[in-house]
Design a protein around this motif. Structure first.
Motif, PDB file in Angstrom:
ATOM      1  N   GLN A 343       0.838  -1.200   0.000  1.00  0.00           N
ATOM      2  CA  GLN A 343       0.000   0.000   0.000  1.00  0.00           C
ATOM      3  C   GLN A 343       0.872   1.248   0.000  1.00  0.00           C
ATOM      4  O   GLN A 343       0.574   2.234  -0.681  1.00  0.00           O
ATOM      5  CB  GLN A 343      -0.920  -0.018   1.219  1.00  0.00           C
ATOM      6  CG  GLN A 343      -2.021  -1.068   1.146  1.00  0.00           C
ATOM      7  CD  GLN A 343      -2.772  -1.222   2.459  1.00  0.00           C
ATOM      8  OE1 GLN A 343      -2.452  -0.561   3.442  1.00  0.00           O
ATOM      9  NE2 GLN A 343      -3.754  -2.109   2.483  1.00  0.00           N
ATOM     10  N   THR A 344       1.969   1.196   0.725  1.00  0.00           N
ATOM     11  CA  THR A 344       2.878   2.339   0.827  1.00  0.00           C
ATOM     12  C   THR A 344       3.534   2.669  -0.506  1.00  0.00           C
ATOM     13  O   THR A 344       3.651   3.845  -0.879  1.00  0.00           O
ATOM     14  CB  THR A 344       3.959   2.058   1.888  1.00  0.00           C
ATOM     15  OG1 THR A 344       3.337   1.876   3.156  1.00  0.00           O
ATOM     16  CG2 THR A 344       4.954   3.194   1.976  1.00  0.00           C
ATOM     17  N   ILE A 345       3.965   1.647  -1.238  1.00  0.00           N
ATOM     18  CA  ILE A 345       4.683   1.914  -2.496  1.00  0.00           C
ATOM     19  C   ILE A 345       3.751   1.957  -3.707  1.00  0.00           C
ATOM     20  O   ILE A 345       4.204   2.167  -4.838  1.00  0.00           O
ATOM     21  CB  ILE A 345       5.811   0.883  -2.735  1.00  0.00           C
ATOM     22  CG1 ILE A 345       5.244  -0.520  -3.001  1.00  0.00           C
ATOM     23  CG2 ILE A 345       6.773   0.864  -1.554  1.00  0.00           C
ATOM     24  CD1 ILE A 345       6.312  -1.548  -3.392  1.00  0.00           C
ATOM     25  N   GLY A 346       2.448   1.739  -3.475  1.00  0.00           N
ATOM     26  CA  GLY A 346       1.469   1.889  -4.537  1.00  0.00           C
ATOM     27  C   GLY A 346       1.239   0.667  -5.389  1.00  0.00           C
ATOM     28  O   GLY A 346       0.767   0.782  -6.521  1.00  0.00           O
ATOM     29  N   THR A 347       1.508  -0.514  -4.861  1.00  0.00           N
ATOM     30  CA  THR A 347       1.345  -1.740  -5.646  1.00  0.00           C
ATOM     31  C   THR A 347       0.262  -2.663  -5.090  1.00  0.00           C
ATOM     32  O   THR A 347       0.157  -3.811  -5.517  1.00  0.00           O
ATOM     33  CB  THR A 347       2.671  -2.509  -5.703  1.00  0.00           C
ATOM     34  OG1 THR A 347       3.187  -2.660  -4.371  1.00  0.00           O
ATOM     35  CG2 THR A 347       3.692  -1.763  -6.548  1.00  0.00           C
ATOM     36  N   PHE A 348      -0.511  -2.184  -4.139  1.00  0.00           N
ATOM     37  CA  PHE A 348      -1.608  -2.977  -3.587  1.00  0.00           C
ATOM     38  C   PHE A 348      -2.860  -2.769  -4.440  1.00  0.00           C
ATOM     39  O   PHE A 348      -3.133  -1.649  -4.874  1.00  0.00           O
ATOM     40  CB  PHE A 348      -1.887  -2.530  -2.144  1.00  0.00           C
ATOM     41  CG  PHE A 348      -2.894  -3.365  -1.411  1.00  0.00           C
ATOM     42  CD1 PHE A 348      -2.514  -4.534  -0.776  1.00  0.00           C
ATOM     43  CD2 PHE A 348      -4.226  -2.991  -1.370  1.00  0.00           C
ATOM     44  CE1 PHE A 348      -3.440  -5.306  -0.089  1.00  0.00           C
ATOM     45  CE2 PHE A 348      -5.161  -3.755  -0.701  1.00  0.00           C
ATOM     46  CZ  PHE A 348      -4.773  -4.922  -0.056  1.00  0.00           C
ATOM     47  N   PRO A 349      -3.648  -3.812  -4.746  1.00  0.00           N
ATOM     48  CA  PRO A 349      -3.554  -5.181  -4.238  1.00  0.00           C
ATOM     49  C   PRO A 349      -2.821  -6.150  -5.157  1.00  0.00           C
ATOM     50  O   PRO A 349      -2.689  -7.321  -4.830  1.00  0.00           O
ATOM     51  CB  PRO A 349      -5.021  -5.576  -4.122  1.00  0.00           C
ATOM     52  CG  PRO A 349      -5.671  -4.881  -5.287  1.00  0.00           C
ATOM     53  CD  PRO A 349      -4.947  -3.573  -5.429  1.00  0.00           C
ATOM     54  N   GLY A 350      -2.361  -5.665  -6.306  1.00  0.00           N
ATOM     55  CA  GLY A 350      -1.769  -6.586  -7.277  1.00  0.00           C
ATOM     56  C   GLY A 350      -0.406  -7.108  -6.891  1.00  0.00           C
ATOM     57  O   GLY A 350      -0.006  -8.206  -7.285  1.00  0.00           O
ATOM     58  N   GLY A 351       0.340  -6.302  -6.108  1.00  0.00           N
ATOM     59  CA  GLY A 351       1.675  -6.725  -5.705  1.00  0.00           C
ATOM     60  C   GLY A 351       2.710  -6.476  -6.786  1.00  0.00           C
ATOM     61  O   GLY A 351       2.531  -5.637  -7.679  1.00  0.00           O
ATOM     62  N   SER A 352       3.772  -7.204  -6.743  1.00  0.00           N
ATOM     63  CA  SER A 352       4.881  -7.013  -7.677  1.00  0.00           C
ATOM     64  C   SER A 352       5.674  -8.302  -7.805  1.00  0.00           C
ATOM     65  O   SER A 352       5.426  -9.278  -7.100  1.00  0.00           O
ATOM     66  CB  SER A 352       5.816  -5.897  -7.179  1.00  0.00           C
ATOM     67  OG  SER A 352       6.534  -6.338  -6.024  1.00  0.00           O
ATOM     68  N   LEU A 353       6.638  -8.271  -8.704  1.00  0.00           N
ATOM     69  CA  LEU A 353       7.677  -9.293  -8.730  1.00  0.00           C
ATOM     70  C   LEU A 353       8.801  -8.838  -7.809  1.00  0.00           C
ATOM     71  O   LEU A 353       8.993  -7.641  -7.593  1.00  0.00           O
ATOM     72  CB  LEU A 353       8.217  -9.491 -10.139  1.00  0.00           C
ATOM     73  CG  LEU A 353       7.209 -10.005 -11.167  1.00  0.00           C
ATOM     74  CD1 LEU A 353       6.861  -8.912 -12.152  1.00  0.00           C
ATOM     75  CD2 LEU A 353       7.751 -11.230 -11.882  1.00  0.00           C
ATOM     76  N   ARG A 354       9.522  -9.787  -7.264  1.00  0.00           N
ATOM     77  CA  ARG A 354      10.662  -9.449  -6.406  1.00  0.00           C
ATOM     78  C   ARG A 354      11.833 -10.359  -6.746  1.00  0.00           C
ATOM     79  O   ARG A 354      11.727 -11.577  -6.669  1.00  0.00           O
ATOM     80  CB  ARG A 354      10.303  -9.635  -4.932  1.00  0.00           C
ATOM     81  CG  ARG A 354      11.421  -9.213  -3.972  1.00  0.00           C
ATOM     82  CD  ARG A 354      11.117  -9.617  -2.546  1.00  0.00           C
ATOM     83  NE  ARG A 354      11.218 -11.060  -2.355  1.00  0.00           N
ATOM     84  CZ  ARG A 354      10.864 -11.697  -1.243  1.00  0.00           C
ATOM     85  NH1 ARG A 354      10.367 -11.017  -0.233  1.00  0.00           N
ATOM     86  NH2 ARG A 354      11.005 -13.018  -1.155  1.00  0.00           N
ATOM     87  N   ALA A 355      12.926  -9.739  -7.129  1.00  0.00           N
ATOM     88  CA  ALA A 355      14.152 -10.481  -7.426  1.00  0.00           C
ATOM     89  C   ALA A 355      15.175 -10.165  -6.346  1.00  0.00           C
ATOM     90  O   ALA A 355      15.446  -8.997  -6.059  1.00  0.00           O
ATOM     91  CB  ALA A 355      14.695 -10.097  -8.800  1.00  0.00           C
ATOM     92  N   SER A 356      15.736 -11.204  -5.749  1.00  0.00           N
ATOM     93  CA  SER A 356      16.700 -10.998  -4.662  1.00  0.00           C
ATOM     94  C   SER A 356      17.908 -11.899  -4.867  1.00  0.00           C
ATOM     95  O   SER A 356      17.902 -13.066  -4.458  1.00  0.00           O
ATOM     96  CB  SER A 356      16.049 -11.266  -3.299  1.00  0.00           C
ATOM     97  OG  SER A 356      15.342 -12.488  -3.284  1.00  0.00           O
ATOM     98  N   PRO A 357      18.947 -11.375  -5.522  1.00  0.00           N
ATOM     99  CA  PRO A 357      20.165 -12.161  -5.711  1.00  0.00           C
ATOM    100  C   PRO A 357      20.867 -12.415  -4.379  1.00  0.00           C
ATOM    101  O   PRO A 357      20.689 -11.670  -3.417  1.00  0.00           O
ATOM    102  CB  PRO A 357      21.019 -11.271  -6.623  1.00  0.00           C
ATOM    103  CG  PRO A 357      20.497  -9.884  -6.419  1.00  0.00           C
ATOM    104  CD  PRO A 357      19.041 -10.036  -6.122  1.00  0.00           C
TER     105      PRO A 357
END
Length: 379
Positions: A343-357
């Motif tokens: 909600q804070t970063i503006g991606t709710f409710p769809g969410g996002s992809l997250r890549a973490s090397p």
């Protein structure tokens, strides 16, 4: 295979993790503190050595105050449910994981506590002034997610405790432990909670918290400790007060191996490598038209972990994740157990992809991943 989900759990594990785990399961196998024979004593030695090493790793000295748990979630639950009572108030941020938000919601309904979630910027950072302004006379604790599991944003904790007076500072360091230095003493943290299977390289099923001297928590569990067995009263001394039942000694042994690896490689070398991978990943994604990267502006190393949330315009995260999975490229999609952060970063409710090397990710892996995203985005 390209594994970019190290924020969920690190993989692969270093050789030292596997060696310590295999040695315990093959040559030790005893239940620590439950018998007086050699294997039980050796198991207890493994737990003691891991406790000592982990205590030193966070800059503390009283290893009996380092409590082993099942995971970071249990650590946070012990801190919150063990501390808070009716009419207590808590200040937190809008970048917290559900391991903080759900216990706070439970305590609101069941014990009558209240909490204030200080809004963070779209980049995921809290304002120190707003945090101070949220303190009340009945504020018992401030709890802060040190490093976001969504955007990788690292909160600056310098001076936070000094501005809080008598209020306790609880820190969720699940993502930062092993990724950047965490000096509990220097930052004046009162309770530090973390997991052992992410950047500390242990296997799943082990976490810990350190409780500063003078703080008393109500235990979550009661039962056998191997100590004071003649009494029906639960022990009051540490660590037994908060550790009962057979511990995950194989997991603790693996964590000891992970800490041994970090000592060998050097934390600064690990930080530098992961930051180099982060910059390569962020730069590659940002260079593509139609790709949105959340946070990581300017890519300063001190403010972000190697955790990158992104989306493709007009495409669902699940759709993109499915395409990446077909290419044996593994990322996380959705809300990452942190709906308030999205909600804070503006991606709710769809969410996002997250890549973490992770430390073992190769530069070629990042380039291949960027190429795959570019191909998917071009369809």
């Amino acid at each position: 295979m390209i594994y970019l989900d190290n924020a969920a759990t690190s993989f692969p594990k270093p050789a030292q993790t596997l060696e310590h785990l295999n040695d315990f399961l093959t040559n030790v196998g005893g239940n620590p503190g439950r018998s007086g024979h050699t294997l039980s004593l050796e198991a207890a030695r493994v737990v003691f050595e891991a406790r000592e090493k982990l205590t030193a790793f966070i800059g503390m000295k009283q290893s009996e105050r380092l409590i082993f748990t099942q995971n970071g979630t249990e650590s946070l639950n012990l801190a919150l449910l063990g501390l808070l009572n009716e009419k207590d108030h808590v200040v937190t941020t809008s970048m917290e994981h559900n391991s903080v938000m759900r216990p706070l919601e439970f305590l609101t309904h069941e014990r009558g506590i209240s909490y204030t979630a200080v809004p963070c910027s779209p980049e995921g950072f809290f304002d120190a002034g707003a945090l101070r302004a949220s303190l009340r006379r009945n504020t018992r604790a401030v709890i802060i997610n040190h490093g976001s599991n969504v955007t990788g944003a690292v909160q600056s904790l310098e001076g936070v405790k000094d501005s809080m007076g008598h209020v306790l500072l609880i820190v969720d360091a699940c993502q930062t432990m092993g990724s950047i230095p965490v000096d509990m003493e220097g930052l004046k943290i009162d309770i530090l909670c973390f997991s052992g299977h992410k950047s500390l390289f242990g296997i799943q099923g082990v976490g810990a918290l350190y409780v500063r001297e003078g703080i008393e928590l109500t235990p979550l569990k009661f039962g056998g400790t191997g100590s004071k067995s003649e009494s029906l009263a639960h022990p009051m001394f540490l660590p037994d007060r908060y550790e009962c039942g057979t511990p995950n000694t194989p997991g603790i042994a693996s964590l000891l191996g992970g800490l041994t690896f970090i000592e060998k490689e050097g934390l600064s070398a690990i930080v530098d490598r992961k930051q180099a991978l982060r910059r390569r990943l962020v730069d590659g994604l940002r260079a593509m038209e139609g790709v949105i990267v959340y946070g990581h502006e300017g890519c300063p190393a001190a403010t972000h972990l190697a955790i990158v949330a992104f989306n493709l315009k007009g495409r669902l995260p699940s759709e993109v994740g499915y395409e990446l999975n077909k290419r044996a490229m593994y990322v996380r999609i959705g809300l990452h157990c942190a709906p308030v952060a999205h909600q804070t970063i503006g991606t709710f409710p769809g969410g996002s992809l997250r890549a973490s090397p992770g430390y073992f990710t190769k530069e070629d892996d990042i380039e291949a991943f960027i190429g795959a995203v570019r191909e998917i985005a071009g369809r």
